[in-house]
Write an enzyme that holds these catalytic residues in place. Structure first.
Site, PDB file in Angstrom:
ATOM      1  N   GLY A 111       0.816  -1.222   0.000  1.00 40.12           N
ATOM      2  CA  GLY A 111       0.000   0.000   0.000  1.00 40.12           C
ATOM      3  C   GLY A 111       0.847   1.268   0.000  1.00 40.12           C
ATOM      4  O   GLY A 111       1.902   1.346  -0.640  1.00 40.12           O
ATOM      5  N   ILE A 112       0.360   2.240   0.749  1.00 41.02           N
ATOM      6  CA  ILE A 112       1.009   3.552   0.769  1.00 41.02           C
ATOM      7  C   ILE A 112       2.451   3.427   1.282  1.00 41.02           C
ATOM      8  O   ILE A 112       3.371   4.049   0.741  1.00 41.02           O
ATOM      9  CB  ILE A 112       0.184   4.521   1.648  1.00 41.02           C
ATOM     10  CG1 ILE A 112      -1.171   4.812   0.960  1.00 41.02           C
ATOM     11  CG2 ILE A 112       0.941   5.816   1.913  1.00 41.02           C
ATOM     12  CD1 ILE A 112      -2.174   5.594   1.815  1.00 41.02           C
ATOM     13  N   THR A 133      -6.169   2.346  -3.139  1.00 43.00           N
ATOM     14  CA  THR A 133      -5.360   1.257  -2.588  1.00 43.00           C
ATOM     15  C   THR A 133      -6.251   0.017  -2.504  1.00 43.00           C
ATOM     16  O   THR A 133      -7.463   0.084  -2.755  1.00 43.00           O
ATOM     17  CB  THR A 133      -4.868   1.567  -1.153  1.00 43.00           C
ATOM     18  OG1 THR A 133      -6.020   1.765  -0.324  1.00 43.00           O
ATOM     19  CG2 THR A 133      -3.978   2.783  -1.096  1.00 43.00           C
ATOM     20  N   ASN A 177       3.737   5.203   9.232  1.00 38.74           N
ATOM     21  CA  ASN A 177       2.673   4.961   8.234  1.00 38.74           C
ATOM     22  C   ASN A 177       1.756   3.801   8.615  1.00 38.74           C
ATOM     23  O   ASN A 177       0.586   3.803   8.231  1.00 38.74           O
ATOM     24  CB  ASN A 177       3.331   4.695   6.876  1.00 38.74           C
ATOM     25  CG  ASN A 177       2.377   4.027   5.914  1.00 38.74           C
ATOM     26  OD1 ASN A 177       1.504   4.660   5.332  1.00 38.74           O
ATOM     27  ND2 ASN A 177       2.507   2.695   5.775  1.00 38.74           N
ATOM     28  N   ALA A 178       2.277   2.812   9.370  1.00 41.47           N
ATOM     29  CA  ALA A 178       1.469   1.621   9.684  1.00 41.47           C
ATOM     30  C   ALA A 178       0.159   2.046  10.328  1.00 41.47           C
ATOM     31  O   ALA A 178       0.134   2.922  11.195  1.00 41.47           O
ATOM     32  CB  ALA A 178       2.234   0.696  10.626  1.00 41.47           C
ATOM     33  N   ASP A 214       7.556  -3.978   9.044  1.00 41.98           N
ATOM     34  CA  ASP A 214       6.171  -4.457   9.023  1.00 41.98           C
ATOM     35  C   ASP A 214       6.083  -5.667   9.939  1.00 41.98           C
ATOM     36  O   ASP A 214       7.104  -6.153  10.452  1.00 41.98           O
ATOM     37  CB  ASP A 214       5.705  -4.802   7.590  1.00 41.98           C
ATOM     38  CG  ASP A 214       4.209  -4.509   7.396  1.00 41.98           C
ATOM     39  OD1 ASP A 214       3.390  -5.157   8.085  1.00 41.98           O
ATOM     40  OD2 ASP A 214       3.867  -3.644   6.570  1.00 41.98           O
ATOM     41  N   TYR A 250     -10.962   4.624  14.725  1.00 41.11           N
ATOM     42  CA  TYR A 250     -10.005   5.076  13.718  1.00 41.11           C
ATOM     43  C   TYR A 250      -9.926   6.612  13.712  1.00 41.11           C
ATOM     44  O   TYR A 250      -8.842   7.197  13.717  1.00 41.11           O
ATOM     45  CB  TYR A 250     -10.454   4.547  12.356  1.00 41.11           C
ATOM     46  CG  TYR A 250      -9.506   4.837  11.211  1.00 41.11           C
ATOM     47  CD1 TYR A 250      -8.310   4.129  11.076  1.00 41.11           C
ATOM     48  CD2 TYR A 250      -9.816   5.812  10.258  1.00 41.11           C
ATOM     49  CE1 TYR A 250      -7.459   4.381  10.011  1.00 41.11           C
ATOM     50  CE2 TYR A 250      -8.971   6.061   9.195  1.00 41.11           C
ATOM     51  CZ  TYR A 250      -7.796   5.344   9.069  1.00 41.11           C
ATOM     52  OH  TYR A 250      -6.944   5.596   8.020  1.00 41.11           O
TER      53      TYR A 250
HETATM   54  P1  NAD Z   1      -2.541  -1.078   4.244  1.00 47.31           P
HETATM   55  O1  NAD Z   1      -3.444  -1.859   5.122  1.00 47.31           O
HETATM   56  O2  NAD Z   1      -2.478  -1.433   2.788  1.00 47.31           O
HETATM   57  O3  NAD Z   1      -1.045  -1.104   4.822  1.00 47.31           O
HETATM   58  C1  NAD Z   1      -0.768  -0.917   6.197  1.00 47.31           C
HETATM   59  C2  NAD Z   1       0.479  -1.706   6.549  1.00 47.31           C
HETATM   60  O4  NAD Z   1       0.724  -1.516   7.955  1.00 47.31           O
HETATM   61  C3  NAD Z   1       0.323  -3.207   6.298  1.00 47.31           C
HETATM   62  O5  NAD Z   1       1.416  -3.709   5.565  1.00 47.31           O
HETATM   63  C4  NAD Z   1       0.278  -3.783   7.716  1.00 47.31           C
HETATM   64  O6  NAD Z   1       0.802  -5.092   7.816  1.00 47.31           O
HETATM   65  C5  NAD Z   1       1.116  -2.774   8.491  1.00 47.31           C
HETATM   66  N1  NAD Z   1       0.850  -2.859   9.930  1.00 47.31           N
HETATM   67  C6  NAD Z   1      -0.368  -2.954  10.534  1.00 47.31           C
HETATM   68  N2  NAD Z   1      -0.202  -3.099  11.863  1.00 47.31           N
HETATM   69  C7  NAD Z   1       1.125  -3.094  12.103  1.00 47.31           C
HETATM   70  C8  NAD Z   1       1.913  -3.235  13.289  1.00 47.31           C
HETATM   71  N3  NAD Z   1       1.349  -3.415  14.498  1.00 47.31           N
HETATM   72  N4  NAD Z   1       3.266  -3.183  13.178  1.00 47.31           N
HETATM   73  C9  NAD Z   1       3.854  -3.005  11.965  1.00 47.31           C
HETATM   74  N5  NAD Z   1       3.149  -2.891  10.808  1.00 47.31           N
HETATM   75  C10 NAD Z   1       1.806  -2.932  10.880  1.00 47.31           C
HETATM   76  O7  NAD Z   1      -2.969   0.459   4.431  1.00 47.31           O
HETATM   77  P2  NAD Z   1      -2.753   1.730   3.482  1.00 47.31           P
HETATM   78  O8  NAD Z   1      -4.028   2.003   2.772  1.00 47.31           O
HETATM   79  O9  NAD Z   1      -1.491   1.622   2.713  1.00 47.31           O
HETATM   80  O10 NAD Z   1      -2.611   2.862   4.611  1.00 47.31           O
HETATM   81  C11 NAD Z   1      -1.362   3.341   5.114  1.00 47.31           C
HETATM   82  C12 NAD Z   1      -1.645   4.453   6.098  1.00 47.31           C
HETATM   83  O11 NAD Z   1      -2.419   5.477   5.473  1.00 47.31           O
HETATM   84  C13 NAD Z   1      -2.444   4.002   7.319  1.00 47.31           C
HETATM   85  O12 NAD Z   1      -1.985   4.686   8.468  1.00 47.31           O
HETATM   86  C14 NAD Z   1      -3.866   4.425   6.979  1.00 47.31           C
HETATM   87  O13 NAD Z   1      -4.640   4.616   8.128  1.00 47.31           O
HETATM   88  C15 NAD Z   1      -3.588   5.724   6.242  1.00 47.31           C
HETATM   89  N6  NAD Z   1      -4.670   6.161   5.343  1.00 47.31           N
HETATM   90  C16 NAD Z   1      -5.007   5.464   4.219  1.00 47.31           C
HETATM   91  C17 NAD Z   1      -6.020   5.937   3.376  1.00 47.31           C
HETATM   92  C18 NAD Z   1      -6.426   5.233   2.095  1.00 47.31           C
HETATM   93  O14 NAD Z   1      -7.293   5.739   1.369  1.00 47.31           O
HETATM   94  N7  NAD Z   1      -5.841   4.094   1.762  1.00 47.31           N
HETATM   95  C19 NAD Z   1      -6.699   7.117   3.706  1.00 47.31           C
HETATM   96  C20 NAD Z   1      -6.340   7.795   4.866  1.00 47.31           C
HETATM   97  C21 NAD Z   1      -5.311   7.318   5.662  1.00 47.31           C
END
Ligand code: NAD
Length: 457
Positions: free
Chosen positions: A229-230, A398, A298-299, A249, A363
């Site tokens: 993801g991001i 994503t 970012n996690a 991760d 959240y």
């Molecule tokens: P995603 O679920 O694709 O990726 C998140 C990653 O964090 C995963 O690889 C996961 O394994 C890892 N992770 C989770 N818990 C963990 C832990 N305890 N220790 C280490 N790693 C851990 O999510 P994404 O869409 O790529 O989002 C990334 C960030 O952006 C997040 O903080 C999310 O809240 C934020 N966000 C995303 C969006 C969106 O539209 N996708 C919008 C707003 C905010």
């Protein structure tokens, strides 16, 4: 082909003519950054609202150094064309306002700019910080810029952005990385937003000698949640900009994590950031790489439930991953020399933490908490010449948003001034800019990367 069937349709030749006939909203293709791309793709118009403007000189010198054709009169003929030819940017120095009467100068400049701004063009209004004025008329005029910019953003077309910078007194020579970000295509999905520069006192740094193609050269960065993801895109973008990247991760994502780390030529650290030993393990690993300059929190996880159906375990897991773990890691960074002087912490908030979102009380609480963390941590970092800032993504394409029900997904995409979702790279570019040493005057900020999403606030 993208995941966005509507955008693909209205941008196809047959779709374009159908959309034009029946009045379907267009979805502009946004210009995005590629290495070597010029800052602007054409001429710029540069206006000043008052004789007391502090920033026009700095903007002009940056643009002329980069070979950009700059005109002061918004009705000038440009680029060998006419007085209606398109321009790549319209920038107005709106510092020094003495009251609402001065706003008419800004209108007079921006009206032709809005007619002439080209595809993915940049409109930037630069004003004083409202809180710095005690006289009601001055403060009102300064604050008026925000309503002007947020409204103009809703009128902009063809992927042009409109944003506002507030520049603290004395920070006018500390703007270069910010101007380069907001004027370039790195800020493709940052639209209708405000950013304050130099508002946390005591900052110091320099952009002398920066290699702007590799602004993170020689810096070591940690990215949490980097397996996919991001986070994976952030790792790649920091690497592109010259950083050495440590990718973190959970062990369960070990294979994907190894893939990201290989792709960016960095190292992989399997670590659950909520573990008690996580801060110490992170620092030990970073020490083996010569210390740490950038930390990207970012996690994040979602465990959506209506508040009426919420339970304590689900609630705690969201708060622990998204907020408490970051606070603990930051405490460790602040008290360790492994986190270098001039370091950068960048955290990922969310629109849900600003506007709220149904089913996302935990959240939303965690992501709003992140903003509180940024506010309180920013002044603590000044003595290390370090900064902390947050990005607040809106709808980003994503795996997570692709799994949404189609109605919610379409609303998320279309109900924004850009009529589309952003890409992970839009979030990553913003993080990479915050991470630059040259962004030393940007501290304690939260920047939405959401194409001016209409949902919520
Ligand atoms: P995603 O679920 O694709 O990726 C998140 C990653 O964090 C995963 O690889 C996961 O394994 C890892 N992770 C989770 N818990 C963990 C832990 N305890 N220790 C280490 N790693 C851990 O999510 P994404 O869409 O790529 O989002 C990334 C960030 O952006 C997040 O903080 C999310 O809240 C934020 N966000 C995303 C969006 C969106 O539209 N996708 C919008 C707003 C905010």
């Amino acid at each position: 082909m993208s995941n966005d069937w509507y955008s693909d349709f209205v941008n196809s030749s047959i779709g374009r003519s159908i959309a034009g006939t029946v009045g379907l909203p267009p979805v502009p293709r946004l210009r995005r950054y590629e290495p070597g791309q010029p800052l602007l793709s054409g001429p710029a118009l540069l206006g000043t609202a008052t004789a007391d403007g502090r920033v026009a000189k700095v903007v002009r010198s940056l643009l002329t150094d980069l070979g950009v054709e700059v005109h002061d009169d918004p009705n000038s003929a440009v680029g060998g064309g006419s007085s209606t030819s398109k321009v790549a940017a319209g920038i107005v120095d709106a510092t020094g306002l003495s009251g609402p009467g001065d706003l008419a100068e800004i209108q007079a400049f921006l009206t032709p700019v809005m007619r002439r701004i080209g595809p993915s063009g940049r409109v930037l209004v630069i004003g004083d910080v409202p809180a710095g004025a005690t006289a009601p008329a001055v403060r009102a005029a300064r604050r008026a810029l925000e309503g002007l910019v947020r409204s103009a953003a809703k009128e902009a077309r063809y992927g042009a952005t409109v944003n506002l910078l507030h520049v603290a007194d004395g920070a006018e020579n500390d703007l270069e990385s910010t101007l380069r970000f907001f004027l370039s295509s790195r800020s493709a999905f940052v639209h209708g937003q405000r950013l304050d520069v130099g508002t946390v006192p005591g900052f110091s740094g320099s952009s002398q000698g920066v290699d702007w193609d590799k602004p993170l050269a020689g810096r070591t960065a940690v990215v949490t949640g980097a397996a996919r993801g991001i986070g994976a895109t952030v790792a790649a973008t920091l690497r592109r900009d010259g950083a050495t990247v440590i990718c973190i991760d959970v062990p369960a994502s070990g294979d994907a994590l190894a893939r990201t780390a290989n792709e960016v030529g960095g190292s992989a650290l399997q670590l659950d950031i909520t573990a008690d030993h996580a801060p110490a393990t992170l620092l030990e690993h970073a020490q083996r790489h010569g210390g740490l300059d950038v930390v990207v929190h970012n996690a994040g996880i979602t465990r959506d439930k209506l508040l009426a159906n919420q339970d304590r375990d689900r609630w705690n897991s969201v708060i622990d991953v998204n907020l408490t773990s970051q606070l603990k890691i930051n405490d460790a960074l602040l008290s360790s020399d492994v986190f270098h002087r001039g370091g950068r912490i960048v955290t990922v908030s969310s629109m849900a933490g600003i506007a709220g979102n149904r089913g996302q009380t935990a959240y939303g609480a965690s992501k709003a908490g992140v903003i509180g963390m940024v506010d309180a941590t920013a002044p603590l970092l000044v003595e290390k010449d370090a900064t902390i800032n947050a990005v607040a993504p809106g709808f980003i394409e994503t795996a997570m948003t692709n799994a949404m029900p189609v109605g919610t997904r379409e609303a998320g995409r279309r109900l924004s001034s850009m009529t589309q979702g952003g890409l992970p790279v839009d979030v990553a570019e913003t993080i990479a800019w915050f991470a630059q040493g040259a962004s030393y005057a940007v501290n304690g900020q939260v920047l939405r990367v959401d194409g001016q999403n209409y949902l919520g606030a």
